[in-house]
Design a protein around this motif. Structure first.
Motif, PDB file in Angstrom:
ATOM      1  N   GLN A  94       0.829  -1.202   0.000  1.00 22.10           N
ATOM      2  CA  GLN A  94       0.000   0.000   0.000  1.00 22.10           C
ATOM      3  C   GLN A  94       0.865   1.254   0.000  1.00 22.10           C
ATOM      4  O   GLN A  94       2.022   1.245   0.433  1.00 22.10           O
ATOM      5  CB  GLN A  94      -0.934   0.001   1.210  1.00 22.10           C
ATOM      6  CG  GLN A  94      -1.988  -1.095   1.163  1.00 22.10           C
ATOM      7  CD  GLN A  94      -2.856  -1.104   2.410  1.00 22.10           C
ATOM      8  OE1 GLN A  94      -2.362  -1.040   3.528  1.00 22.10           O
ATOM      9  NE2 GLN A  94      -4.166  -1.181   2.210  1.00 22.10           N
ATOM     10  N   VAL A  95       0.273   2.356  -0.478  1.00 26.07           N
ATOM     11  CA  VAL A  95       1.000   3.613  -0.630  1.00 26.07           C
ATOM     12  C   VAL A  95       0.441   4.638   0.348  1.00 26.07           C
ATOM     13  O   VAL A  95      -0.765   4.911   0.364  1.00 26.07           O
ATOM     14  CB  VAL A  95       0.893   4.139  -2.075  1.00 26.07           C
ATOM     15  CG1 VAL A  95       1.637   5.463  -2.212  1.00 26.07           C
ATOM     16  CG2 VAL A  95       1.451   3.105  -3.051  1.00 26.07           C
ATOM     17  N   HIS A  96       1.320   5.195   1.177  1.00 36.37           N
ATOM     18  CA  HIS A  96       0.960   6.244   2.134  1.00 36.37           C
ATOM     19  C   HIS A  96       1.248   7.599   1.496  1.00 36.37           C
ATOM     20  O   HIS A  96       2.334   7.818   0.942  1.00 36.37           O
ATOM     21  CB  HIS A  96       1.772   6.110   3.417  1.00 36.37           C
ATOM     22  CG  HIS A  96       1.587   4.800   4.129  1.00 36.37           C
ATOM     23  ND1 HIS A  96       0.772   4.661   5.229  1.00 36.37           N
ATOM     24  CD2 HIS A  96       2.120   3.573   3.894  1.00 36.37           C
ATOM     25  CE1 HIS A  96       0.813   3.411   5.657  1.00 36.37           C
ATOM     26  NE2 HIS A  96       1.621   2.721   4.863  1.00 36.37           N
ATOM     27  N   LEU A  97       0.303   8.531   1.595  1.00 38.43           N
ATOM     28  CA  LEU A  97       0.451   9.849   0.983  1.00 38.43           C
ATOM     29  C   LEU A  97       0.203  10.959   2.002  1.00 38.43           C
ATOM     30  O   LEU A  97      -0.730  10.883   2.805  1.00 38.43           O
ATOM     31  CB  LEU A  97      -0.557  10.040  -0.159  1.00 38.43           C
ATOM     32  CG  LEU A  97      -0.450   9.154  -1.395  1.00 38.43           C
ATOM     33  CD1 LEU A  97      -1.656   9.390  -2.288  1.00 38.43           C
ATOM     34  CD2 LEU A  97       0.837   9.460  -2.139  1.00 38.43           C
ATOM     35  N   ALA A  98       1.048  12.002   1.951  1.00 40.11           N
ATOM     36  CA  ALA A  98       0.749  13.267   2.620  1.00 40.11           C
ATOM     37  C   ALA A  98       0.167  14.180   1.554  1.00 40.11           C
ATOM     38  O   ALA A  98       0.776  14.384   0.500  1.00 40.11           O
ATOM     39  CB  ALA A  98       2.009  13.872   3.215  1.00 40.11           C
ATOM     40  N   THR A  99      -1.031  14.713   1.786  1.00 40.97           N
ATOM     41  CA  THR A  99      -1.735  15.473   0.751  1.00 40.97           C
ATOM     42  C   THR A  99      -2.085  16.864   1.249  1.00 40.97           C
ATOM     43  O   THR A  99      -2.386  17.064   2.426  1.00 40.97           O
ATOM     44  CB  THR A  99      -3.033  14.751   0.330  1.00 40.97           C
ATOM     45  OG1 THR A  99      -3.940  14.747   1.437  1.00 40.97           O
ATOM     46  CG2 THR A  99      -2.740  13.310  -0.075  1.00 40.97           C
ATOM     47  N   SER A 100      -2.022  17.838   0.341  1.00 42.43           N
ATOM     48  CA  SER A 100      -2.345  19.221   0.685  1.00 42.43           C
ATOM     49  C   SER A 100      -2.831  19.949  -0.561  1.00 42.43           C
ATOM     50  O   SER A 100      -2.679  19.451  -1.685  1.00 42.43           O
ATOM     51  CB  SER A 100      -1.114  19.954   1.244  1.00 42.43           C
ATOM     52  OG  SER A 100      -0.788  19.521   2.534  1.00 42.43           O
ATOM     53  N   ASP A 101      -3.411  21.118  -0.335  1.00 38.83           N
ATOM     54  CA  ASP A 101      -3.697  22.034  -1.426  1.00 38.83           C
ATOM     55  C   ASP A 101      -2.547  23.029  -1.437  1.00 38.83           C
ATOM     56  O   ASP A 101      -2.459  23.897  -0.563  1.00 38.83           O
ATOM     57  CB  ASP A 101      -5.030  22.746  -1.211  1.00 38.83           C
ATOM     58  CG  ASP A 101      -5.435  23.577  -2.420  1.00 38.83           C
ATOM     59  OD1 ASP A 101      -4.533  24.102  -3.098  1.00 38.83           O
ATOM     60  OD2 ASP A 101      -6.644  23.692  -2.680  1.00 38.83           O
ATOM     61  N   PHE A 102      -1.640  22.876  -2.393  1.00 35.66           N
ATOM     62  CA  PHE A 102      -0.419  23.675  -2.411  1.00 35.66           C
ATOM     63  C   PHE A 102      -0.686  25.125  -2.811  1.00 35.66           C
ATOM     64  O   PHE A 102       0.210  25.962  -2.771  1.00 35.66           O
ATOM     65  CB  PHE A 102       0.601  23.052  -3.367  1.00 35.66           C
ATOM     66  CG  PHE A 102       2.022  23.398  -3.049  1.00 35.66           C
ATOM     67  CD1 PHE A 102       2.618  22.936  -1.892  1.00 35.66           C
ATOM     68  CD2 PHE A 102       2.773  24.188  -3.903  1.00 35.66           C
ATOM     69  CE1 PHE A 102       3.931  23.260  -1.581  1.00 35.66           C
ATOM     70  CE2 PHE A 102       4.084  24.511  -3.611  1.00 35.66           C
ATOM     71  CZ  PHE A 102       4.668  24.047  -2.452  1.00 35.66           C
TER      72      PHE A 102
END
Length: 345
Positions: A82-90
């Motif tokens: 599985q892939v872990h992601l840190a996500t944001s609106d840049f």
């Protein structure tokens, strides 16, 4: 005693590739499926590349989710794939989060978990609830830690659902009076309950005790580091991605203090690229580094505005460790010995 290695003895850039489109920053090598994954700082897309075929595109994933606007830091769980992601609106910094995805080599990405992080700085649009979920590190037991660069915090996500602020500390901040404060960036858990993070704004490396919540700056006793982004850790050594180099640090006292053992030159600044993050490749002797054209990203558009650069660094030798002085046990025979005796009446 400080033992310092030369650049050539540590490693060097052996190959580079240009990837069109996406301003890719996050990078992770999937050893189970033998592929390189790249996330985009300007979209939600994740691309999968074939390392055995000149990194040709295998497939493109477009993870869906309310907070999955732009994907930054990324790690692959070698146990589950599985892939872990840190996500944001840049652009607006108002949708920070964490996501866990199944990304089969030839199928669409399927969400396993998605968590919106509680970000509480004023946003650029005047609303509350902003921050920058920037990097992520996943442990073998499925616990993920996510950095919030604008608020100086580390979040813990367990089983893809539980959210907890592990630490919020001024040591993880910088540029506090700026309109765009930016501190903690990359991170790595190097042993259970112990974490090291980079504070890009302050130019420091921070040691975090995940049990007590204590954060302290690592004292660099020999050499100089600054502005590190991504971090890697292997065989007791910390690798810092510093824009133009990979600085290698050692410590013999639990990372209260550290020594710069050497530096690998990966400078691509002449063509406008800045090294940001990295991943181990098929082995711990290969490092893949992601470069971003920040000048183009923020409006100084050049000829390769939509291209990303990936470099392969091959480690070429052992880094000499800081030697421990031996304990000397005196040999009494080597000092002297009784040769005669006398009795006096």
């Amino acid at each position: 005693i400080i033992v310092r290695a030369s650049d050539a003895s540590l490693g060097q850039v052996t190959e580079t590739w240009r990837i069109t489109g996406g301003y890719h920053e996050g990078i992770a090598f999937d050893r189970t499926n033998n592929r390189l994954l790249l996330s985009s700082i300007v979209s939600n897309s994740i691309i999968s590349l074939d390392p055995d075929n000149n990194f040709e595109l295998i497939t493109t994933y477009n993870p869906q989710g309310s907070q999955i606007i732009h994907s930054l830091g990324m790690k692959v769980d070698e146990g589950t794939g599985q892939v872990h992601l840190a996500t944001s609106d840049f652009a607006t910094f108002d949708k920070g989060g964490y996501a866990l995805y199944d990304m089969p080599p030839t199928a669409e990405a399927q969400a396993a978990a998605s968590v919106s992080l509680s970000l509480d700085m004023p946003c650029t649009n005047g609303e509350s609830g902003c921050g920058l979920a920037n990097d992520v590190f996943a442990t073998e037991n499925g616990v993920a830690y996510v950095t919030d660069s604008m608020n100086g915090r580390i979040f813990k996500v367990e089983n893809g659902a539980m959210e907890e602020v592990v630490i919020s500390d001024p040591t993880l901040l910088d540029w506090v009076d700026s309109a765009f404060p930016f501190g903690i960036n990359g991170l790595v858990v190097y042993e259970e309950g112990k974490l090291i993070a980079s504070n890009s704004g302050a130019g420091t490396i921070v040691h975090v005790d995940l049990v007590t919540g204590e954060a302290t700056n690592v004292e660099i006793i020999e050499g100089d580091v600054g502005g590190a982004d991504g971090l890697l850790f292997s065989k007791g050594r910390l690798y810092l991605i510093t824009g133009t180099a990979i600085d290698v640090l050692e410590s013999d006292n639990g990372w209260k203090k550290a020594t710069v053992a050497g530096s690998i030159n990966i400078d691509q600044s002449a063509s406008g690229e800045t090294a940001t993050t990295a991943t181990w490749g098929g082995t711990d002797e290969e490092i893949y580094v992601s470069f971003v054209r920040f000048g183009d990203l923020f409006g100084e558009v050049g000829a390769n505005a939509d291209q990303s650069l990936i470099a392969k660094v091959t480690l070429t030798g052992e880094i000499p460790s800081i030697p421990t002085l031996p304990t000397i046990t005196p040999d009494t025979a080597s000092l002297g010995q009784l040769t005669e005796t006398y009795r006096v009446p």
